[in-house]
Design a protein around this motif. Structure first.
Motif, PDB file in Angstrom:
ATOM      1  N   THR A 229       0.814  -1.214   0.000  1.00  0.00           N
ATOM      2  CA  THR A 229       0.000   0.000   0.000  1.00  0.00           C
ATOM      3  C   THR A 229       0.849   1.267   0.000  1.00  0.00           C
ATOM      4  N   GLU A 230       2.152   1.138  -0.052  1.00  0.00           N
ATOM      5  CA  GLU A 230       3.033   2.306  -0.089  1.00  0.00           C
ATOM      6  C   GLU A 230       3.383   2.674  -1.519  1.00  0.00           C
ATOM      7  N   VAL A 231       3.397   3.975  -1.765  1.00  0.00           N
ATOM      8  CA  VAL A 231       3.777   4.490  -3.070  1.00  0.00           C
ATOM      9  C   VAL A 231       4.788   5.608  -2.859  1.00  0.00           C
TER      10      VAL A 231
ATOM     11  N   TYR B  45       3.827   7.670   0.441  1.00  0.00           N
ATOM     12  CA  TYR B  45       2.459   7.651   0.954  1.00  0.00           C
ATOM     13  C   TYR B  45       2.017   6.229   1.222  1.00  0.00           C
ATOM     14  N   ASP B  46       1.298   6.043   2.320  1.00  0.00           N
ATOM     15  CA  ASP B  46       0.603   4.790   2.562  1.00  0.00           C
ATOM     16  C   ASP B  46      -0.841   5.061   2.164  1.00  0.00           C
ATOM     17  N   VAL B  47      -1.279   4.444   1.071  1.00  0.00           N
ATOM     18  CA  VAL B  47      -2.601   4.752   0.518  1.00  0.00           C
ATOM     19  C   VAL B  47      -3.680   3.793   1.006  1.00  0.00           C
TER      20      VAL B  47
ATOM     21  N   ASP C  78      -2.272   2.720  -8.752  1.00  0.00           N
ATOM     22  CA  ASP C  78      -3.523   3.070  -9.428  1.00  0.00           C
ATOM     23  C   ASP C  78      -4.336   4.076  -8.616  1.00  0.00           C
ATOM     24  N   ARG C  79      -4.319   3.952  -7.290  1.00  0.00           N
ATOM     25  CA  ARG C  79      -5.050   4.898  -6.431  1.00  0.00           C
ATOM     26  C   ARG C  79      -4.432   6.287  -6.525  1.00  0.00           C
ATOM     27  N   VAL C  80      -3.108   6.365  -6.526  1.00  0.00           N
ATOM     28  CA  VAL C  80      -2.427   7.656  -6.644  1.00  0.00           C
ATOM     29  C   VAL C  80      -2.747   8.288  -8.004  1.00  0.00           C
ATOM     30  N   VAL C  81      -2.676   7.500  -9.050  1.00  0.00           N
ATOM     31  CA  VAL C  81      -2.965   8.010 -10.394  1.00  0.00           C
ATOM     32  C   VAL C  81      -4.410   8.501 -10.478  1.00  0.00           C
ATOM     33  N   ALA C  82      -5.342   7.790  -9.869  1.00  0.00           N
ATOM     34  CA  ALA C  82      -6.749   8.202  -9.896  1.00  0.00           C
ATOM     35  C   ALA C  82      -6.941   9.555  -9.206  1.00  0.00           C
ATOM     36  N   VAL C  83      -6.261   9.775  -8.098  1.00  0.00           N
ATOM     37  CA  VAL C  83      -6.361  11.065  -7.404  1.00  0.00           C
ATOM     38  C   VAL C  83      -5.782  12.175  -8.276  1.00  0.00           C
TER      39      VAL C  83
END
Length: 121
Positions: free
Chosen positions: A4-6, A53-55, A85-90
């Motif tokens: 979950t880290e990016v 970031y821990d998403v 993918d979560r970071v890219v979506a934000v």
């Protein structure tokens, strides 16, 4: 690095634009693990900004308005597939994204983006 880290690296921009990108991510994800660092990239003399970031858990608030970007910004995100993918979506919800390249491994992916502000923002 957990799944979950990016790690997000922002470059090729002014500090104000880097701050706008990180403010967007800070509002979307808990910033407990965020550590922004500034320094020259090896041999290039270019300034980069990096944050981890821990998403896994979203932040409690989202930004009311996104700060506009003065110029295009290079963003590289590396981490687990779903986490990236979560970071890219934000980022996609706040800016216009052009994917420059991707690299995939067994457990992680690395994506390189060029982002710029939306028209009228």
């Amino acid at each position: 690095m957990s799944s979950t880290e990016v790690t997000v690296v922002v470059s090729d921009c002014a500090e104000e634009d880097a701050r706008a990108v990180f403010a967007t991510l800070d509002a979307a994800f808990t910033a407990e693990k965020a550590e922004k660092t500034t320094g020259p990239r090896s041999g290039s003399g270019a300034t980069v900004w990096a944050s981890a970031y821990d998403v896994a858990a979203p932040a409690e608030a989202t930004p009311a308005a996104v700060a506009p970007l003065a110029h295009q910004v290079s963003v590289e995100a590396q981490g687990g597939y779903r986490a990236v993918d979560r970071v890219v979506a934000v980022l996609d919800s706040a800016f216009v994204i052009d994917t420059v390249g991707t690299a995939a491994g067994d457990q992680e992916k690395d994506i390189h983006l060029r982002i710029h502000g939306r028209a009228g923002v």
